[in-house]
Design a protein around this motif. Sequence first.
Motif: not given
Length: 195
Positions: A29-36, A146-151, A154-157
């Motif tokens: 699984e991808p890592p958790y976003p910082p602070g999430a 412009m460089s941000w993307s949704l972690p 998020c979507v699979p969770t």
Amino acid sequence: MSALFLALALFAQDPVAAGASEPAPQAAEPPYPPGAPHDDYGLVSWCHGALTGYLDLHDQVMPEVTRIETTYRAPGSSLKEDLKVYADMQKQSRQDLKLFARAMEAAERASIKPINTLGGAAVQRGRSGWAAAANLPKARVAQEWMSWSLPARCVPTATRLEKQAKLLGAAFDPGVEALPADSGVTAAAETPANP
């Protein structure tokens, strides 16, 4: 009560015992976003807040994004096509936001205790990541936007949370006599005892 037991049995079911020759390999699984938050409901709420903050900045940053894209053209690229990417991202972001809202609502309905205040706090934490935008130069905010993307988590969770919450919600509903048809399992209807 039988629907609850069947729902819990589905979650605890061993794939090998269910007839599968081997358990499917688990993808990392991808890592958790910082602070999430690290629970599904909290994470989806946090993602909702972060994505809402991103979407709220659209109108503010697009003039600067257009200036940046116009000024720094890659050879052979089309400004129209490059700007279309941002429109497509907005469309996808709105779809993701709807998924997050559905998953949160399903989890809140399935929970036996009120969790919406926890969700509200997680939404605010996710949204707070964009709070510094008010104090930064327009070009910097546009570059970050412009460089941000949704972690990636998020979507699979959210998809998993919505599915599990709907299944558990049905188990807690005393009027439900069977699990959803797509679960592959149906609960036997309880028959009243003869006096």
